[in-house]
Write a protein that holds these residues in place. Sequence first.
Motif, PDB file in Angstrom:
ATOM      1  N   ARG A  44      -0.455  30.684  36.895  1.00  0.00           N
ATOM      2  CA  ARG A  44      -0.413  31.050  38.295  1.00  0.00           C
ATOM      3  C   ARG A  44      -1.822  31.094  38.859  1.00  0.00           C
ATOM      4  NH1 ARG A  44       2.465  36.556  39.072  1.00  0.00           N
ATOM      5  NH2 ARG A  44       0.552  37.233  38.022  1.00  0.00           N
ATOM      6  N   GLU A  45      -1.983  30.607  40.077  1.00  0.00           N
ATOM      7  CA  GLU A  45      -3.312  30.590  40.678  1.00  0.00           C
ATOM      8  C   GLU A  45      -3.258  31.126  42.111  1.00  0.00           C
ATOM      9  OE1 GLU A  45      -4.972  26.688  41.033  1.00  0.00           O
ATOM     10  OE2 GLU A  45      -3.343  25.934  42.283  1.00  0.00           O
ATOM     11  N   TYR A  46      -4.353  31.666  42.514  1.00  0.00           N
ATOM     12  CA  TYR A  46      -4.515  32.224  43.857  1.00  0.00           C
ATOM     13  C   TYR A  46      -4.568  31.093  44.884  1.00  0.00           C
ATOM     14  CZ  TYR A  46      -7.131  34.339  47.730  1.00  0.00           C
ATOM     15  OH  TYR A  46      -7.556  34.765  48.955  1.00  0.00           O
ATOM     16  N   VAL A  47      -3.967  31.326  46.039  1.00  0.00           N
ATOM     17  CA  VAL A  47      -3.998  30.347  47.132  1.00  0.00           C
ATOM     18  C   VAL A  47      -4.731  30.919  48.338  1.00  0.00           C
ATOM     19  CG1 VAL A  47      -2.610  29.000  48.741  1.00  0.00           C
ATOM     20  CG2 VAL A  47      -1.860  29.261  46.360  1.00  0.00           C
ATOM     21  N   ALA A  48      -4.269  32.064  48.837  1.00  0.00           N
ATOM     22  CA  ALA A  48      -4.853  32.633  50.053  1.00  0.00           C
ATOM     23  C   ALA A  48      -4.517  34.110  50.152  1.00  0.00           C
ATOM     24  CB  ALA A  48      -4.333  31.904  51.287  1.00  0.00           C
ATOM     25  N   GLY A  49      -5.376  34.847  50.852  1.00  0.00           N
ATOM     26  CA  GLY A  49      -5.133  36.257  51.077  1.00  0.00           C
ATOM     27  C   GLY A  49      -5.506  36.643  52.497  1.00  0.00           C
ATOM     28  N   ILE A  50      -4.945  37.752  52.958  1.00  0.00           N
ATOM     29  CA  ILE A  50      -5.185  38.202  54.323  1.00  0.00           C
ATOM     30  C   ILE A  50      -5.194  39.723  54.344  1.00  0.00           C
ATOM     31  CG2 ILE A  50      -2.723  38.173  54.912  1.00  0.00           C
ATOM     32  CD1 ILE A  50      -3.583  37.093  57.704  1.00  0.00           C
ATOM     33  N   ASN A  51      -6.106  40.290  55.123  1.00  0.00           N
ATOM     34  CA  ASN A  51      -6.188  41.748  55.151  1.00  0.00           C
ATOM     35  C   ASN A  51      -5.097  42.315  56.048  1.00  0.00           C
ATOM     36  OD1 ASN A  51      -7.249  41.197  57.715  1.00  0.00           O
ATOM     37  ND2 ASN A  51      -8.593  42.982  57.624  1.00  0.00           N
ATOM     38  N   TRP A  52      -5.077  43.628  56.192  1.00  0.00           N
ATOM     39  CA  TRP A  52      -3.973  44.305  56.856  1.00  0.00           C
ATOM     40  C   TRP A  52      -3.802  43.874  58.312  1.00  0.00           C
ATOM     41  CZ3 TRP A  52      -4.827  47.288  61.176  1.00  0.00           C
ATOM     42  CH2 TRP A  52      -6.174  47.589  61.445  1.00  0.00           C
ATOM     43  N   SER A  53      -4.901  43.600  58.983  1.00  0.00           N
ATOM     44  CA  SER A  53      -4.827  43.272  60.407  1.00  0.00           C
ATOM     45  C   SER A  53      -4.697  41.775  60.670  1.00  0.00           C
ATOM     46  CB  SER A  53      -6.075  43.789  61.119  1.00  0.00           C
ATOM     47  OG  SER A  53      -7.209  43.047  60.708  1.00  0.00           O
ATOM     48  N   GLY A  54      -5.014  40.982  59.684  1.00  0.00           N
ATOM     49  CA  GLY A  54      -5.049  39.539  59.889  1.00  0.00           C
ATOM     50  C   GLY A  54      -6.413  39.032  60.293  1.00  0.00           C
ATOM     51  N   GLY A  55      -7.356  39.926  60.417  1.00  0.00           N
ATOM     52  CA  GLY A  55      -8.671  39.538  60.875  1.00  0.00           C
ATOM     53  C   GLY A  55      -9.576  38.947  59.805  1.00  0.00           C
ATOM     54  N   VAL A  56      -9.204  39.113  58.552  1.00  0.00           N
ATOM     55  CA  VAL A  56      -9.998  38.580  57.443  1.00  0.00           C
ATOM     56  C   VAL A  56      -9.078  37.780  56.529  1.00  0.00           C
ATOM     57  CG1 VAL A  56     -11.512  39.103  55.506  1.00  0.00           C
ATOM     58  CG2 VAL A  56     -11.531  40.584  57.534  1.00  0.00           C
ATOM     59  N   THR A  57      -9.473  36.570  56.236  1.00  0.00           N
ATOM     60  CA  THR A  57      -8.699  35.712  55.350  1.00  0.00           C
ATOM     61  C   THR A  57      -9.615  35.111  54.287  1.00  0.00           C
ATOM     62  OG1 THR A  57      -8.972  33.810  56.829  1.00  0.00           O
ATOM     63  CG2 THR A  57      -6.981  35.126  57.109  1.00  0.00           C
ATOM     64  N   ARG A  58      -9.047  34.780  53.166  1.00  0.00           N
ATOM     65  CA  ARG A  58      -9.759  34.161  52.066  1.00  0.00           C
ATOM     66  C   ARG A  58      -8.890  33.073  51.453  1.00  0.00           C
ATOM     67  NH1 ARG A  58     -13.209  36.613  54.151  1.00  0.00           N
ATOM     68  NH2 ARG A  58     -14.518  38.304  53.304  1.00  0.00           N
ATOM     69  N   TYR A  59      -9.537  31.980  51.038  1.00  0.00           N
ATOM     70  CA  TYR A  59      -8.795  30.837  50.506  1.00  0.00           C
ATOM     71  C   TYR A  59      -9.387  30.348  49.195  1.00  0.00           C
ATOM     72  CZ  TYR A  59      -6.883  30.619  55.218  1.00  0.00           C
ATOM     73  OH  TYR A  59      -6.260  30.923  56.403  1.00  0.00           O
ATOM     74  N   ALA A  60      -8.531  29.792  48.374  1.00  0.00           N
ATOM     75  CA  ALA A  60      -9.010  29.062  47.209  1.00  0.00           C
ATOM     76  C   ALA A  60      -9.696  27.789  47.691  1.00  0.00           C
ATOM     77  CB  ALA A  60      -7.843  28.717  46.296  1.00  0.00           C
ATOM     78  N   ASP A  61     -10.687  27.350  46.951  1.00  0.00           N
ATOM     79  CA  ASP A  61     -11.417  26.145  47.344  1.00  0.00           C
ATOM     80  C   ASP A  61     -10.494  24.944  47.477  1.00  0.00           C
ATOM     81  OD1 ASP A  61     -14.394  26.887  45.354  1.00  0.00           O
ATOM     82  OD2 ASP A  61     -13.759  27.587  47.331  1.00  0.00           O
ATOM     83  N   SER A  62      -9.468  24.897  46.661  1.00  0.00           N
ATOM     84  CA  SER A  62      -8.577  23.738  46.629  1.00  0.00           C
ATOM     85  C   SER A  62      -7.738  23.597  47.892  1.00  0.00           C
ATOM     86  CB  SER A  62      -7.661  23.822  45.412  1.00  0.00           C
ATOM     87  OG  SER A  62      -6.894  25.013  45.445  1.00  0.00           O
ATOM     88  N   VAL A  63      -7.613  24.672  48.678  1.00  0.00           N
ATOM     89  CA  VAL A  63      -6.777  24.607  49.880  1.00  0.00           C
ATOM     90  C   VAL A  63      -7.565  24.881  51.155  1.00  0.00           C
ATOM     91  CG1 VAL A  63      -4.791  25.344  48.507  1.00  0.00           C
ATOM     92  CG2 VAL A  63      -6.017  27.028  49.906  1.00  0.00           C
ATOM     93  N   GLU A  64      -8.821  25.269  51.018  1.00  0.00           N
ATOM     94  CA  GLU A  64      -9.654  25.576  52.182  1.00  0.00           C
ATOM     95  C   GLU A  64      -9.656  24.395  53.157  1.00  0.00           C
ATOM     96  OE1 GLU A  64     -12.074  28.525  52.346  1.00  0.00           O
ATOM     97  OE2 GLU A  64     -11.835  27.921  54.431  1.00  0.00           O
ATOM     98  N   GLY A  65      -9.407  24.698  54.414  1.00  0.00           N
ATOM     99  CA  GLY A  65      -9.390  23.660  55.440  1.00  0.00           C
ATOM    100  C   GLY A  65      -8.049  22.976  55.617  1.00  0.00           C
ATOM    101  N   ARG A  66      -7.139  23.175  54.682  1.00  0.00           N
ATOM    102  CA  ARG A  66      -5.799  22.557  54.797  1.00  0.00           C
ATOM    103  C   ARG A  66      -4.707  23.603  55.009  1.00  0.00           C
ATOM    104  NH1 ARG A  66      -3.576  20.073  50.565  1.00  0.00           N
ATOM    105  NH2 ARG A  66      -4.689  21.297  48.988  1.00  0.00           N
TER     106      ARG A  66
END
Length: 124
Positions: A44-66
């Motif tokens: 299993r691998e990480y794809v994306a995450g989002i904080n409680w408000s939606g104001g901060v997001t993080r992506y795996a390099d493999s999906v960033e921009g897509r």
Amino acid sequence: VQLQASGGGLVQAEGTLRLSCAASGFPFSYYAMGWFRQAPGKEREYVAGINWSGGVTRYADSVEGRFTISRDNAKNTVYLEMNSLKPEDTAVYYCARGSKIFSDAQNSREYAYWGQGTLVTVSS
């Protein structure tokens, strides 16, 4: 706590899918959320995450921009918009509930509850 993922399916390469994850049983707007995936024969691998408000997001390099993660706290739902899909994106996608502090989004140990998964298949 219940997390119900939906929206998976079969799509051609370069196509688009939008996954949804409906949450219940906890105060949704207090918690970070994440998407992970597991391809056949792989961990299993990480794809994306989002904080409680939606104001901060993080992506795996493999999906960033897509891929784009978003949430609607009024609907207790988190989304994953997937564009320019590639065959290597084929996997079961899981949504998960993180902690109240969005500190280590890629660490699966930060996520205490998991949905059942939805299968995404990208054909070449």
